[in-house]
Design a protein around this motif. Sequence first.
Motif, short mmCIF file in Angstrom:
data_model
loop_
_atom_site.label_atom_id
_atom_site.label_comp_id
_atom_site.label_asym_id
_atom_site.label_seq_id
_atom_site.Cartn_x
_atom_site.Cartn_y
_atom_site.Cartn_z
N ALA A 74 -55.65 -30.24 -34.11
CA ALA A 74 -54.62 -30.12 -33.08
C ALA A 74 -55.24 -29.66 -31.76
O ALA A 74 -54.90 -30.18 -30.69
CB ALA A 74 -53.54 -29.14 -33.53
N ASP A 83 -49.61 -45.89 -36.21
CA ASP A 83 -49.33 -44.60 -36.85
C ASP A 83 -48.00 -44.62 -37.58
O ASP A 83 -47.88 -44.11 -38.69
CB ASP A 83 -49.33 -43.48 -35.80
CG ASP A 83 -50.72 -43.14 -35.31
OD1 ASP A 83 -51.68 -43.33 -36.06
OD2 ASP A 83 -50.83 -42.68 -34.16
N CYS A 140 -49.17 -38.00 -34.74
CA CYS A 140 -50.08 -38.86 -33.98
C CYS A 140 -49.32 -39.88 -33.15
O CYS A 140 -49.69 -40.17 -32.02
CB CYS A 140 -51.05 -39.57 -34.91
SG CYS A 140 -52.35 -38.50 -35.53
N LYS A 173 -59.39 -41.42 -31.40
CA LYS A 173 -58.21 -41.56 -32.27
C LYS A 173 -58.34 -42.77 -33.19
O LYS A 173 -57.92 -42.73 -34.33
CB LYS A 173 -56.93 -41.70 -31.43
CG LYS A 173 -56.41 -40.43 -30.83
CD LYS A 173 -55.67 -39.55 -31.81
CE LYS A 173 -54.61 -40.20 -32.58
NZ LYS A 173 -53.28 -40.25 -32.24
N HIS A 228 -56.52 -28.49 -39.83
CA HIS A 228 -55.40 -29.03 -39.07
C HIS A 228 -55.32 -28.39 -37.69
O HIS A 228 -55.07 -29.06 -36.69
CB HIS A 228 -54.08 -28.82 -39.81
CG HIS A 228 -53.95 -29.65 -41.03
ND1 HIS A 228 -53.49 -29.14 -42.22
CD2 HIS A 228 -54.23 -30.96 -41.27
CE1 HIS A 228 -53.48 -30.09 -43.12
NE2 HIS A 228 -53.94 -31.20 -42.58
N ALA A 272 -54.51 -37.15 -45.26
CA ALA A 272 -54.15 -35.96 -44.49
C ALA A 272 -52.70 -35.58 -44.81
O ALA A 272 -52.04 -36.22 -45.62
CB ALA A 272 -54.32 -36.24 -43.00
N SER A 273 -52.22 -34.58 -44.16
CA SER A 273 -50.85 -34.11 -44.38
C SER A 273 -49.84 -35.21 -44.07
O SER A 273 -50.09 -36.07 -43.22
CB SER A 273 -50.56 -32.91 -43.50
OG SER A 273 -51.41 -31.85 -43.87
N TRP A 300 -47.22 -35.17 -42.34
CA TRP A 300 -46.73 -35.13 -40.98
C TRP A 300 -47.72 -35.75 -40.00
O TRP A 300 -47.37 -36.03 -38.85
CB TRP A 300 -46.44 -33.68 -40.55
CG TRP A 300 -47.59 -32.74 -40.74
CD1 TRP A 300 -47.80 -31.91 -41.80
CD2 TRP A 300 -48.72 -32.55 -39.86
NE1 TRP A 300 -48.98 -31.21 -41.64
CE2 TRP A 300 -49.57 -31.59 -40.45
CE3 TRP A 300 -49.10 -33.10 -38.65
CZ2 TRP A 300 -50.75 -31.16 -39.87
CZ3 TRP A 300 -50.29 -32.68 -38.05
CH2 TRP A 300 -51.10 -31.72 -38.67
N TYR A 301 -48.95 -35.99 -40.42
CA TYR A 301 -50.00 -36.44 -39.52
C TYR A 301 -49.67 -37.75 -38.79
O TYR A 301 -49.79 -37.81 -37.56
CB TYR A 301 -51.33 -36.54 -40.29
CG TYR A 301 -52.47 -37.03 -39.45
CD1 TYR A 301 -53.11 -36.19 -38.55
CD2 TYR A 301 -52.92 -38.36 -39.51
CE1 TYR A 301 -54.15 -36.62 -37.76
CE2 TYR A 301 -53.95 -38.80 -38.73
CZ TYR A 301 -54.57 -37.94 -37.86
OH TYR A 301 -55.58 -38.38 -37.07
#
Length: 151
Positions: free
Chosen positions: A9, A112, A133, A54, A5, A125-126, A128-129
Amino acid sequence: MTPAHLALALAAAGPGAALAWLAILCARADAGTPERRVIELRVVQLASLLLAFKAAMYPGIALADPTAPGAGLDIALAIGFFVVAGLATTVWEPRAALVRLALAWAAHGAVDMAHAAELLPVPVASPWYPTACAMYDVVVAGLCYLPLLRR
């Protein structure tokens, strides 16, 4: 936060900071000068490269679980973003490309948020991803539009 992560970032922050710097330089440059045109082109190139990067995230995540409903839609949307990135760097004039890239980045933020709202497959993924994003996408959309505010 896992090392992966953190790496992700940093991979987003570096080019994002470079894009911010270029967008501010472009907004400060005098309109109609060759210097301004070159900086606009560089903003387009970097924003397009970031968009392609992305856009590749969700097909990559879809490959981790290809049976997830909506994985094909993620791949189709990514192809659309790839097309916009390609056209921006090869066909469109820089000013038109900046407008279209700003719209594409905003649209990517909507994709997103569709992931965050579980309208599209939730990434492995987490949690919060997708929200992180989407925030990044909106900032980049603004950076793409910033040079157009001063003509």
